[in-house]
Scaffold this active site. Structure first.
Site, PDB file in Angstrom:
ATOM      1  N   CYS A 243       0.819  -1.213   0.000  1.00  0.00           N
ATOM      2  CA  CYS A 243       0.000   0.000   0.000  1.00  0.00           C
ATOM      3  C   CYS A 243       0.856   1.268   0.000  1.00  0.00           C
ATOM      4  CB  CYS A 243      -0.933   0.009   1.204  1.00  0.00           C
ATOM      5  SG  CYS A 243      -2.047   1.433   1.235  1.00  0.00           S
TER       6      CYS A 243
ATOM      7  N   ASP B 146      -3.462  11.902  -5.844  1.00  0.00           N
ATOM      8  CA  ASP B 146      -3.594  10.814  -4.878  1.00  0.00           C
ATOM      9  C   ASP B 146      -2.261  10.134  -4.585  1.00  0.00           C
ATOM     10  OD1 ASP B 146      -4.761   8.797  -3.298  1.00  0.00           O
ATOM     11  OD2 ASP B 146      -4.951   7.488  -5.037  1.00  0.00           O
TER      12      ASP B 146
ATOM     13  N   CYS C 117       2.217   6.706 -24.584  1.00  0.00           N
ATOM     14  CA  CYS C 117       2.655   6.661 -23.191  1.00  0.00           C
ATOM     15  C   CYS C 117       2.716   8.039 -22.540  1.00  0.00           C
ATOM     16  CB  CYS C 117       4.030   5.994 -23.137  1.00  0.00           C
ATOM     17  SG  CYS C 117       4.844   6.009 -21.541  1.00  0.00           S
TER      18      CYS C 117
END
Length: 364
Positions: A20, A270, A319
């Site tokens: 995480c 984030d 990309c």
């Protein structure tokens, strides 16, 4: 269009997954988003939108640690401040805490649910706290209540070598919408990545990422085009056609997708919930002002700052240097080898699909 993800419980979670990226973000603790802050965000977020549709995304940590009453208040506030906007909600969850009441609420309010699940039981349980059975029970509940859901799968050092098994599992549970994202976490916890420090043992290798993407694609392309939707493949085709890819990692620009923590702190992204990327707090500065600030524009400019290798690459259009989170200080991307392997592998198919798309557009 402005998009800001909400983290109403910060990094608090009932699991402690080894890979995480959010565990060390410093936004843990037992406190949660207050009702006053929820109302402030709702009012400012809706009023700042130029489009008719507004998407609220609830993330974590694990957002279902909050009681349903919190989200009932959220819906009431959205209706109060809608001002003609169409409001949608999505929830990202590990699925382990879902109940009948939760799923009834999600169905009745038309929420889209993203479920974090990393493949088969063996693939999933290796790094996700042996939570596979609980997550599958959550998926069964979502299906029972006819809640729309998709899979968010993390590709890591444990499952990257078994792409066919991975993909066939999702087909076996009738999952038609799959997103997967690679683990690339710095061993020293710092960004940009350092070649000296390296990445965590849970991270994918560049070659492993490429082989995984190719392996899943080979399974998908045989019989599932138009039946199973894989975000990476859809985004790649969009770039091949010169359209917006719908995922920030492969877009030309980023910086319009922020995140707000449970205390009102707003960050550039984030994956950059770090002090140096903090834009401010909405209790002191309006949300629209924070997202339009020079600091956020500086963050957005990182995406376009590409090294010579990227600028001369035949797959730059597909990309765009990928995510700045996965770049070294010289701008080169850790995953470059894997992406080049994937784009080269799918080129013939993408060329053919592009032709079909263009022909369909011409026929309209």
């Amino acid at each position: 269009m402005m998009y800001v993800m909400l983290k109403p419980v910060g990094s608090r979670c009932n699991l402690h997954c080894r890979y995480c990226y959010y565990l060390n973000a410093g936004v843990g603790g037992e406190e949660v988003m207050s009702d006053d802050l929820l109302e402030r965000f709702t009012r400012e977020y809706i009023s700042a939108q130029s489009a008719s549709h507004v998407m609220f995304t609830w993330h974590g940590g694990e957002p279902t640690l909050l009681p349903l009453s919190f989200y009932e208040k959220a819906i009431a506030l959205q209706r109060k401040y809608a001002d003609g906007h169409i409001i949608d909600n999505s929830l990202q969850t590990n699925g382990t805490l879902l109940t009948d009441d939760w799923c009834r609420f999600l169905h009745d309010n038309h929420w889209l649910v993203g479920v974090s699940i990393d493949g088969t039981q063996e693939q999933h349980d290796s790094l996700r706290c042996r939570s596979w059975e609980r997550t599958m029970r959550g998926i069964e509940l979502l299906n029972r209540y006819e809640v729309e859901w998709n899979a968010m799968a993390v590709v890591n050092s444990k499952n990257m070598s078994t792409p066919k098994e991975f993909y066939r599992f999702f087909k076996s549970i009738d999952c038609r919408y799959i997103q997967f994202t690679p683990v690339v976490e710095p061993l020293d916890g710092k960004l940009p990545l350092s070649r000296d420090a390296g990445v965590t043992p849970e991270s994918v290798t560049p070659k492993g990422w490429g082989e995984f993407c190719c392996g899943v694609f080979d399974e998908w392309v045989r019989e599932d085009i138009g039946k199973v939707f894989v975000q990476l493949f859809d985004a790649t085709l969009a770039n091949w056609c010169g359209a917006l890819p719908g995922v920030c990692t492969l877009s030309r620009e980023c910086g319009n997708a922020g995140v707000m923590e449970k205390n009102g702190d707003v960050y550039a992204c984030d994956h950059f919930v770090r002090q140096e990327y903090k834009l401010g707090n909405i209790t002191r500065v309006p949300l629209a002002e924070l997202m339009g600030s020079e600091r956020q524009q500086d963050f957005a400019r990182m995406k376009a700052a590409l090294p010579a290798r990227c600028k001369s690459c035949e797959f730059r259009f597909a990309c765009n240097g990928e995510c700045p989170k996965n770049r070294y200080s010289d701008g080169n991307n850790y995953l470059c080898e894997g992406y080049r392997m994937f784009f080269r592998h799918v080129s013939p198919w993408m060329d053919q699909l592009k032709m079909e798309v263009m022909n369909n557009i011409s026929a309209l």
